[in-house]
Design a protein around this motif. Structure first.
Motif, PDB file in Angstrom:
ATOM      1  N   LEU A 191       0.817  -1.210   0.000  1.00 40.71           N
ATOM      2  CA  LEU A 191       0.000   0.000   0.000  1.00 40.71           C
ATOM      3  C   LEU A 191       0.856   1.267   0.000  1.00 40.71           C
ATOM      4  O   LEU A 191       0.469   2.282  -0.580  1.00 40.71           O
ATOM      5  CB  LEU A 191      -0.931   0.004   1.212  1.00 40.71           C
ATOM      6  N   SER A 192       2.007   1.225   0.655  1.00 43.21           N
ATOM      7  CA  SER A 192       2.860   2.398   0.735  1.00 43.21           C
ATOM      8  C   SER A 192       3.352   2.836  -0.635  1.00 43.21           C
ATOM      9  O   SER A 192       3.495   4.032  -0.903  1.00 43.21           O
ATOM     10  CB  SER A 192       4.058   2.124   1.647  1.00 43.21           C
ATOM     11  N   TYR A 193       3.606   1.874  -1.521  1.00 42.07           N
ATOM     12  CA  TYR A 193       4.097   2.200  -2.854  1.00 42.07           C
ATOM     13  C   TYR A 193       2.973   2.319  -3.875  1.00 42.07           C
ATOM     14  O   TYR A 193       3.231   2.383  -5.077  1.00 42.07           O
ATOM     15  CB  TYR A 193       5.113   1.157  -3.306  1.00 42.07           C
ATOM     16  N   GLY A 194       1.738   2.342  -3.424  1.00 44.80           N
ATOM     17  CA  GLY A 194       0.612   2.530  -4.332  1.00 44.80           C
ATOM     18  C   GLY A 194       0.396   1.380  -5.282  1.00 44.80           C
ATOM     19  O   GLY A 194      -0.104   1.580  -6.398  1.00 44.80           O
ATOM     20  N   CYS A 195       0.753   0.180  -4.882  1.00 44.69           N
ATOM     21  CA  CYS A 195       0.597  -0.981  -5.758  1.00 44.69           C
ATOM     22  C   CYS A 195      -0.863  -1.435  -5.781  1.00 44.69           C
ATOM     23  O   CYS A 195      -1.600  -1.265  -4.813  1.00 44.69           O
ATOM     24  CB  CYS A 195       1.485  -2.124  -5.275  1.00 44.69           C
ATOM     25  N   GLY A 196      -1.236  -2.025  -6.898  1.00 44.04           N
ATOM     26  CA  GLY A 196      -2.577  -2.578  -7.028  1.00 44.04           C
ATOM     27  C   GLY A 196      -3.670  -1.560  -7.261  1.00 44.04           C
ATOM     28  O   GLY A 196      -4.849  -1.905  -7.253  1.00 44.04           O
ATOM     29  N   GLN A 197      -3.307  -0.290  -7.477  1.00 41.26           N
ATOM     30  CA  GLN A 197      -4.315   0.746  -7.677  1.00 41.26           C
ATOM     31  C   GLN A 197      -4.411   1.208  -9.124  1.00 41.26           C
ATOM     32  O   GLN A 197      -5.213   2.055  -9.454  1.00 41.26           O
ATOM     33  CB  GLN A 197      -3.995   1.952  -6.790  1.00 41.26           C
ATOM     34  N   ALA A 203       4.757  -0.854 -16.576  1.00 40.67           N
ATOM     35  CA  ALA A 203       6.148  -0.430 -16.558  1.00 40.67           C
ATOM     36  C   ALA A 203       6.271   1.070 -16.766  1.00 40.67           C
ATOM     37  O   ALA A 203       7.125   1.729 -16.164  1.00 40.67           O
ATOM     38  CB  ALA A 203       6.936  -1.175 -17.638  1.00 40.67           C
ATOM     39  N   GLU A 204       5.409   1.649 -17.617  1.00 34.43           N
ATOM     40  CA  GLU A 204       5.462   3.093 -17.857  1.00 34.43           C
ATOM     41  C   GLU A 204       4.994   3.882 -16.648  1.00 34.43           C
ATOM     42  O   GLU A 204       5.524   4.941 -16.335  1.00 34.43           O
ATOM     43  CB  GLU A 204       4.602   3.447 -19.065  1.00 34.43           C
ATOM     44  N   GLY A 205       3.999   3.384 -15.944  1.00 36.41           N
ATOM     45  CA  GLY A 205       3.461   4.124 -14.805  1.00 36.41           C
ATOM     46  C   GLY A 205       3.968   3.658 -13.468  1.00 36.41           C
ATOM     47  O   GLY A 205       3.472   4.086 -12.429  1.00 36.41           O
ATOM     48  N   GLY A 206       4.970   2.796 -13.484  1.00 40.50           N
ATOM     49  CA  GLY A 206       5.429   2.213 -12.225  1.00 40.50           C
ATOM     50  C   GLY A 206       6.701   2.820 -11.703  1.00 40.50           C
ATOM     51  O   GLY A 206       7.578   2.111 -11.239  1.00 40.50           O
ATOM     52  N   HIS A 207       6.833   4.149 -11.785  1.00 39.86           N
ATOM     53  CA  HIS A 207       8.041   4.802 -11.297  1.00 39.86           C
ATOM     54  C   HIS A 207       7.819   5.473  -9.965  1.00 39.86           C
ATOM     55  O   HIS A 207       8.638   6.248  -9.513  1.00 39.86           O
ATOM     56  CB  HIS A 207       8.525   5.846 -12.312  1.00 39.86           C
ATOM     57  N   TYR A 208       6.700   5.227  -9.328  1.00 43.78           N
ATOM     58  CA  TYR A 208       6.417   5.862  -8.044  1.00 43.78           C
ATOM     59  C   TYR A 208       7.208   5.189  -6.942  1.00 43.78           C
ATOM     60  O   TYR A 208       7.362   3.984  -6.901  1.00 43.78           O
ATOM     61  CB  TYR A 208       4.924   5.751  -7.700  1.00 43.78           C
ATOM     62  N   SER A 209       7.750   5.996  -6.082  1.00 45.84           N
ATOM     63  CA  SER A 209       8.405   5.467  -4.889  1.00 45.84           C
ATOM     64  C   SER A 209       8.083   6.368  -3.724  1.00 45.84           C
ATOM     65  O   SER A 209       7.971   7.582  -3.875  1.00 45.84           O
ATOM     66  CB  SER A 209       9.925   5.384  -5.081  1.00 45.84           C
ATOM     67  N   ALA A 210       7.925   5.777  -2.563  1.00 50.81           N
ATOM     68  CA  ALA A 210       7.578   6.556  -1.383  1.00 50.81           C
ATOM     69  C   ALA A 210       8.740   7.459  -1.002  1.00 50.81           C
ATOM     70  O   ALA A 210       9.895   7.050  -1.072  1.00 50.81           O
ATOM     71  CB  ALA A 210       7.237   5.624  -0.222  1.00 50.81           C
ATOM     72  N   PRO A 251      11.589   9.312   1.114  1.00 52.58           N
ATOM     73  CA  PRO A 251      12.331   8.828   2.286  1.00 52.58           C
ATOM     74  C   PRO A 251      11.788   9.430   3.568  1.00 52.58           C
ATOM     75  O   PRO A 251      11.538  10.618   3.654  1.00 52.58           O
ATOM     76  CB  PRO A 251      13.762   9.295   2.016  1.00 52.58           C
ATOM     77  N   GLY A 252      11.639   8.573   4.572  1.00 54.79           N
ATOM     78  CA  GLY A 252      11.201   9.049   5.876  1.00 54.79           C
ATOM     79  C   GLY A 252       9.736   9.375   5.970  1.00 54.79           C
ATOM     80  O   GLY A 252       9.271   9.919   6.969  1.00 54.79           O
ATOM     81  N   SER A 253       8.976   9.075   4.915  1.00 59.06           N
ATOM     82  CA  SER A 253       7.555   9.415   4.972  1.00 59.06           C
ATOM     83  C   SER A 253       6.809   8.385   5.778  1.00 59.06           C
ATOM     84  O   SER A 253       7.125   7.204   5.765  1.00 59.06           O
ATOM     85  CB  SER A 253       6.979   9.484   3.554  1.00 59.06           C
ATOM     86  N   SER A 254       5.794   8.830   6.488  1.00 59.77           N
ATOM     87  CA  SER A 254       4.940   7.944   7.272  1.00 59.77           C
ATOM     88  C   SER A 254       3.640   7.765   6.525  1.00 59.77           C
ATOM     89  O   SER A 254       2.962   8.732   6.206  1.00 59.77           O
ATOM     90  CB  SER A 254       4.684   8.531   8.660  1.00 59.77           C
ATOM     91  N   VAL A 255       3.306   6.542   6.251  1.00 54.91           N
ATOM     92  CA  VAL A 255       2.099   6.253   5.503  1.00 54.91           C
ATOM     93  C   VAL A 255       1.076   5.690   6.461  1.00 54.91           C
ATOM     94  O   VAL A 255       1.293   4.657   7.079  1.00 54.91           O
ATOM     95  CB  VAL A 255       2.385   5.246   4.372  1.00 54.91           C
ATOM     96  N   SER A 256      -0.024   6.372   6.604  1.00 52.87           N
ATOM     97  CA  SER A 256      -1.103   5.896   7.468  1.00 52.87           C
ATOM     98  C   SER A 256      -2.099   5.146   6.610  1.00 52.87           C
ATOM     99  O   SER A 256      -2.647   5.693   5.655  1.00 52.87           O
ATOM    100  CB  SER A 256      -1.780   7.077   8.167  1.00 52.87           C
ATOM    101  N   THR A 286       4.305  -4.859   7.481  1.00 51.56           N
ATOM    102  CA  THR A 286       5.708  -4.833   7.125  1.00 51.56           C
ATOM    103  C   THR A 286       6.297  -6.184   7.419  1.00 51.56           C
ATOM    104  O   THR A 286       5.819  -6.895   8.297  1.00 51.56           O
ATOM    105  CB  THR A 286       6.460  -3.753   7.931  1.00 51.56           C
ATOM    106  N   SER A 287       7.304  -6.555   6.690  1.00 49.69           N
ATOM    107  CA  SER A 287       7.956  -7.835   6.935  1.00 49.69           C
ATOM    108  C   SER A 287       9.170  -7.590   7.803  1.00 49.69           C
ATOM    109  O   SER A 287      10.201  -7.138   7.326  1.00 49.69           O
ATOM    110  CB  SER A 287       8.380  -8.470   5.619  1.00 49.69           C
ATOM    111  N   PRO A 288       9.065  -7.823   9.101  1.00 49.98           N
ATOM    112  CA  PRO A 288      10.183  -7.515   9.998  1.00 49.98           C
ATOM    113  C   PRO A 288      11.393  -8.369   9.667  1.00 49.98           C
ATOM    114  O   PRO A 288      11.274  -9.541   9.345  1.00 49.98           O
ATOM    115  CB  PRO A 288       9.629  -7.838  11.388  1.00 49.98           C
ATOM    116  N   THR A 289      12.577  -7.772   9.759  1.00 53.68           N
ATOM    117  CA  THR A 289      13.802  -8.504   9.498  1.00 53.68           C
ATOM    118  C   THR A 289      14.441  -8.998  10.778  1.00 53.68           C
ATOM    119  O   THR A 289      15.328  -9.827  10.738  1.00 53.68           O
ATOM    120  CB  THR A 289      14.803  -7.605   8.756  1.00 53.68           C
TER     121      THR A 289
END
Length: 364
Positions: free
Chosen positions: A210-216, A226-233, A235-240, A247-250
């Motif tokens: 959801l943070s990277y806007g996938c599936g929308q 591929a053309e519209g998939g250049h979005y990236s969150a 740095p340091g942004s908080s996504v509610s 998240t997948s904890p490491t």
């Protein structure tokens, strides 16, 4: 906590660590929390077993590279030891196949009380939500949501029986956009070009999804994605996000306070204490000045102790005579007198010292 010798696929996630519980189940989550029995488990027979009741009771495991087996052998129910011992096992195969084997089940599972401990048999997986909003109490910021569960009919569990689980295909197994969108074995799969991941949006990576806007996106072809998939969150942004962000904890953590959403009980469980983690890492470097000060203080203290020992053992030495030599009396205290209206000294008020305030910051 056991490190497996192979990657075990569980709901499409490759697991390398599991936790064996004496309560008749295997915990498959990364974050250890108070509600282990609510989500993320492989349970041949989850109940309130007490392996310390008998010397013959054991919990054993075996890993031969292709299968990982855990056996609860001759274990008794807490407070119901007179019912007899239970012997059963769970086998996790490298292919993702899971087999429950029941050797001794002395009483029907339906007769086991669930008042002190949940009684379950089956599989479950979940994802975690982290809500960074300051309006949310600390004890409610971490929430685990169960997204799928397989329940066995406990009335069919009996001695000398077995149950086999065969994993179905998942979206996570597809490694390219073409295979993801053209898959007919899985359903509701979407491809995220930014993450290079195929997903239905409901797995342990949901928060990142959801943070990277996938599936929308409405694009249906891989070229459009591929053309519209250049979005990236940023740095340091908080996504509610709404319930369902994970998240997948490491790293493995222990969280006493963790809200858990369990479909069997639609209440949110949260602990009131122990939710904050230390804000300073254990490996933080110590300042050099502090080290030097400590060393000097230790040397001075050691010197004083050695000097005292030497003087007590040599009372006629020059050092001992120095301390017992009479001293001249101190000079008389100086007196101040006032002459007329001119004071000989001015009284100075001590400046008020304001105590420095510290605000205790809690880290999520």
């Amino acid at each position: 906590r056991i490190v497996l010798s192979f990657d075990f696929p569980f709901y499409g996630h490759l697991l390398r660590q599991v936790t064996i519980a004496t309560g008749g189940f295997i915990f498959t989550g990364d974050i250890i929390h108070r509600m282990l029995t609510a989500t993320q488990y492989i349970a041949p027979l989850m109940a309130n077993f007490n392996p310390s009741y008998s010397r013959n009771s054991t919990v054993q495991y075996l890993d031969n590279g292709t299968v990982f087996v855990v056996q609860w052998d001759k274990v008794y129910l807490q407070g119901k030891e007179d019912l007899g011992s239970f012997t059963f096992q769970a086998a996790l195969h490298r292919s993702g196949r899971i087999v429950f084997g029941y050797k001794e089940i002395p009483v029907p599972v339906l007769q086991i009380s669930a008042s002190q401990h949940p009684v379950k048999a089956g599989l479950s997986d979940a994802f975690m939500v982290l809500n960074p909003s300051p309006d949310v109490p600390e004890s409610r910021r971490r929430t685990i949501y169960e997204y799928h569960r397989v329940e066995l009919d406990t009335s069919r569990i009996s001695s000398l029986s077995a149950v086999e689980f065969t994993p179905l295909p998942t979206c996570l197994q597809h490694q390219s956009c073409e295979t993801c969108l053209s898959s007919e074995l899985t359903f509701n799969c979407s491809w995220c070009h930014v993450l290079q991941r195929c997903s239905s949006g409901f797995d342990r990576y949901r928060e990142e999804w959801l943070s990277y806007g996938c599936g929308q996106s409405d694009e249906k072809t891989c070229e459009d994605l591929a053309e519209g998939g250049h979005y990236s969150a940023p740095p340091g942004s908080s996504v509610s996000v709404s319930p369902g962000a994970v998240t997948s904890p490491t790293a493995s953590l222990f969280l006493d306070s963790l809200t858990t959403e369990d479909d069997t009980k639609l209440n949110q469980f949260a602990g009131g204490e122990g939710s904050s983690l230390p804000s300073q890492s254990a490996g933080a470097p110590i300042p050099t000045g502090t080290v030097v000060g400590i060393v000097v203080a230790v040397l001075v203290l050691a010197g004083a102790i050695l000097a005292g020992i030497y003087i007590s053992g040599h009372p006629t030495s020059s050092a001992a005579l120095f301390f017992i030599e009479p001293r001249p009396p101190p000079p008389p205290a100086m007196k101040f007198r006032n002459h007329g209206n001119h004071g000989s000294y001015a009284e100075v008020e001590a400046a008020s010292q304001e105590k420095e305030g510290f605000v205790e910051a809690e880290q999520c």
